[in-house]
Design an enzyme around this catalytic site. Structure first.
Site, PDB file in Angstrom:
ATOM      1  CE1 TYR A  93      -4.151   1.818   0.446  1.00  0.00           C
ATOM      2  CE2 TYR A  93      -2.816   3.235   1.850  1.00  0.00           C
ATOM      3  CZ  TYR A  93      -3.972   3.011   1.124  1.00  0.00           C
ATOM      4  OH  TYR A  93      -4.946   3.974   1.065  1.00  0.00           O
ATOM      5  CG  PHE A 153      -1.653   8.736  -5.045  1.00  0.00           C
ATOM      6  CD1 PHE A 153      -1.142   8.857  -6.323  1.00  0.00           C
ATOM      7  CD2 PHE A 153      -0.972   7.918  -4.137  1.00  0.00           C
ATOM      8  CE1 PHE A 153       0.024   8.173  -6.692  1.00  0.00           C
ATOM      9  CE2 PHE A 153       0.177   7.225  -4.497  1.00  0.00           C
ATOM     10  CZ  PHE A 153       0.672   7.362  -5.780  1.00  0.00           C
ATOM     11  CD  GLU A 154      -6.313   3.651  -1.922  1.00  0.00           C
ATOM     12  OE1 GLU A 154      -6.961   3.082  -2.825  1.00  0.00           O
ATOM     13  OE2 GLU A 154      -6.580   3.523  -0.732  1.00  0.00           O
ATOM     14  CB  ILE A 155       0.431   2.658  -6.126  1.00  0.00           C
ATOM     15  CG1 ILE A 155       0.398   3.880  -7.046  1.00  0.00           C
ATOM     16  CG2 ILE A 155       0.951   1.424  -6.886  1.00  0.00           C
ATOM     17  CD1 ILE A 155       1.748   4.301  -7.596  1.00  0.00           C
ATOM     18  CG  HIS A 209      -8.652   1.848   1.497  1.00  0.00           C
ATOM     19  ND1 HIS A 209      -8.507   2.258   0.197  1.00  0.00           N
ATOM     20  CD2 HIS A 209      -9.727   1.021   1.510  1.00  0.00           C
ATOM     21  CE1 HIS A 209      -9.463   1.710  -0.546  1.00  0.00           C
ATOM     22  NE2 HIS A 209     -10.211   0.962   0.234  1.00  0.00           N
TER      23      HIS A 209
END
Ligand SMILES: Nc1nc2c(ncn2[C@@H]2O[C@H](COP(=O)(O)OP(=O)(O)O)[C@@H](O)[C@H]2O)c(=O)[nH]1
Ligand SMILES: [Mg+2]
Length: 426
Positions: free
Chosen positions: A256, A313-315, A350
């Site tokens: 994450y 924004f998340e990768i 999250h």
């Protein structure tokens, strides 16, 4: 003279004649209509130039789809059955791909959007493509609670260099679950409206937060991917990204990641931490030993300090989200009803999940991905870096060292040294 000698002479003459014809035809000035025709042929994708001749990922299929970029990627599209609309323009008007060499991860961008978001998401896509994806050509999955219209599909698929997929979300994942008391939920919305809590009276925003918390990674279009990069409308990227962040995540065993962190509005999550504590009691087996509780709580887990990673924004790793630990976590929160009886956001959901169920070093801060989502900017600390990566953000706008950011706390939790330039730019 022998037969073979005569043949040789014929071949030499033929080659010479062909060379003369080629020189004459290429030096003659084309007419205006000739120019027009060759341009339109290029756009139709019938010309090999558009399909990336000379690129390092030639189209092995020999087809005329124009999809140069997926030729070396895992063939995950074959299994897409439901909710997949074929690319409406078959890649005909896409950005020319200029792929970087090297392997690709099994990864995709993912965007939840309405048809009315088309121009705002187009601005985001253009920046993501210019700064990164035109060199890497990853796919893009678009999800919507309604059918995407032709304009949305045409405009977005023209802007992307990878394959695009458009999916509709099922009613059971975008609606009130049967255990939710509708009257109670309505009263909460009215009360939040009175108290002017942002999105407090919105039903669709709640469905969106629940969907992003628990379902986007389960969509048929997402099932064949391992990694995702979430992109929202109207974001900006300010620096070149010359390497593959998906590969970085995989190589470094990250699950994450984030670029901005901040404190959540307490009015939207009054009982979220109670739910989390219940989960920690019922599922101690899911809590990582070397977790980031220090990032989430100032008193060893008794109360939540509201710090979260900003999830627009998340990768991240989809298998982690699809795994048993995260599933148990989401189900418990969903049963407790706070997506509707309060206004729990997917960002704290999250973040708390990552903070408790991942090891500290599985969470990554991408200092080098310069990013804006209204109203906050992450502009990388360190002048030389910003010059090298052709950044166009004003370092004065950087939110990281602001009192409302939790990023310094992330550094402390992980025992990391603050980045070069911090002393002068904080
Ligand atoms: N399909 C669909 N997408 C939505 C809806 N509401 C929000 N979104 C998307 O969900 C994401 C978050 O919404 P946004 O309005 O940006 O919320 P904010 O960033 O928290 O202000 C964005 O990608 C939106 O396009 C909705 O009702 N339907
Ligand atoms: Mg947004």
């Amino acid at each position: 003279m022998s037969g073979s000698g005569r043949y040789l002479r014929y071949i030499v003459i033929a080659v010479f004649a062909l060379a003369v014809i080629f020189l004459v035809s290429s030096s003659s000035t084309p007419s205006a209509s000739g120019l027009h025709q060759s341009a339109s042929e290029l756009l139709k994708g019938s010309g090999s130039i558009w399909k990336g001749s000379g690129s390092s990922t030639p189209d092995k299929s020999g087809g005329t789809s124009g999809d140069v970029k997926d030729s070396e990627l895992p063939k995950h599209t074959d299994s897409f059955k439901d909710n997949t609309s074929p690319n409406p323009v078959s890649g005909e008007t896409r950005l020319p791909a200029t792929p970087a060499p090297g392997e690709r991860m099994n990864a995709t961008f993912v965007t939840l959007a309405r048809n009315s978001d088309v121009w705002d998401i187009s601005r985001s896509i253009r920046q993501v493509e210019d700064r990164f994806n035109r060199k890497f050509n990853y796919d893009w999955v678009f999800l919507n609670d309604a059918e995407f219209d032709d304009t949305f599909k045409k405009v977005t698929s023209a802007l992307t260099s990878g394959k695009t997929h458009y999916g509709k979300i099922g009613k059971e994942q975008w609606g009130f679950p049967e255990w939710i008391d509708q009257d109670k939920a309505k009263k909460v919305r009215e009360d939040m409206h009175e108290r002017k809590i942002i999105y407090g009276d919105s039903i669709s925003y709640r469905h969106m937060c629940r969907y992003e918390s628990g379902f986007f990674f389960q969509h048929d279009l997402m099932k064949n991917y391992e990694w995702y990069w979430r992109v929202e409308p109207s974001i900006e990227l300010f620096c070149d990204i010359d390497y593959d962040p998906f590969k970085f995540m995989a190589d470094n065993k990250k699950k994450y990641s984030f670029v901005l962190s901040l404190y959540e509005y307490v009015e939207t999550i009054p009982t979220l931490w109670d739910s989390v504590k219940k989960f920690m009691k019922t599922h101690p087996e899911h809590i990582a030993e070397d977790n980031s509780m220090q990032f989430l709580s100032d008193d060893g887990g008794e109360t939540y300090n509201k710090c979260h990673f900003w999830s627009n924004f998340e990768i991240g790793n989809l298998n982690w989200l699809r795994g048993k630990a995260y599933t148990d976590f989401f189900n418990q929160l969903d049963m407790d009803g706070g997506f509707f009886y309060e206004r729990w956001g997917d960002a704290p959901v999250h973040s708390i999940a990552a903070g408790l169920m991942l090891k500290k070093d599985e969470i990554h801060f991408f200092n080098d991905i310069a990013y804006y989502h209204v109203p906050f900017t992450h502009c990388p600390t360190g002048q030389q870096y910003r010059i090298d990566k052709k950044c166009h953000c004003d370092p004065k706008d950087n939110f990281d060292w602001n009192g409302y950011s939790c990023t310094k706390r992330f550094y402390e939790t992980n025992g990391m040294q603050l980045p070069d330039g911090y002393a002068v730019e904080q």
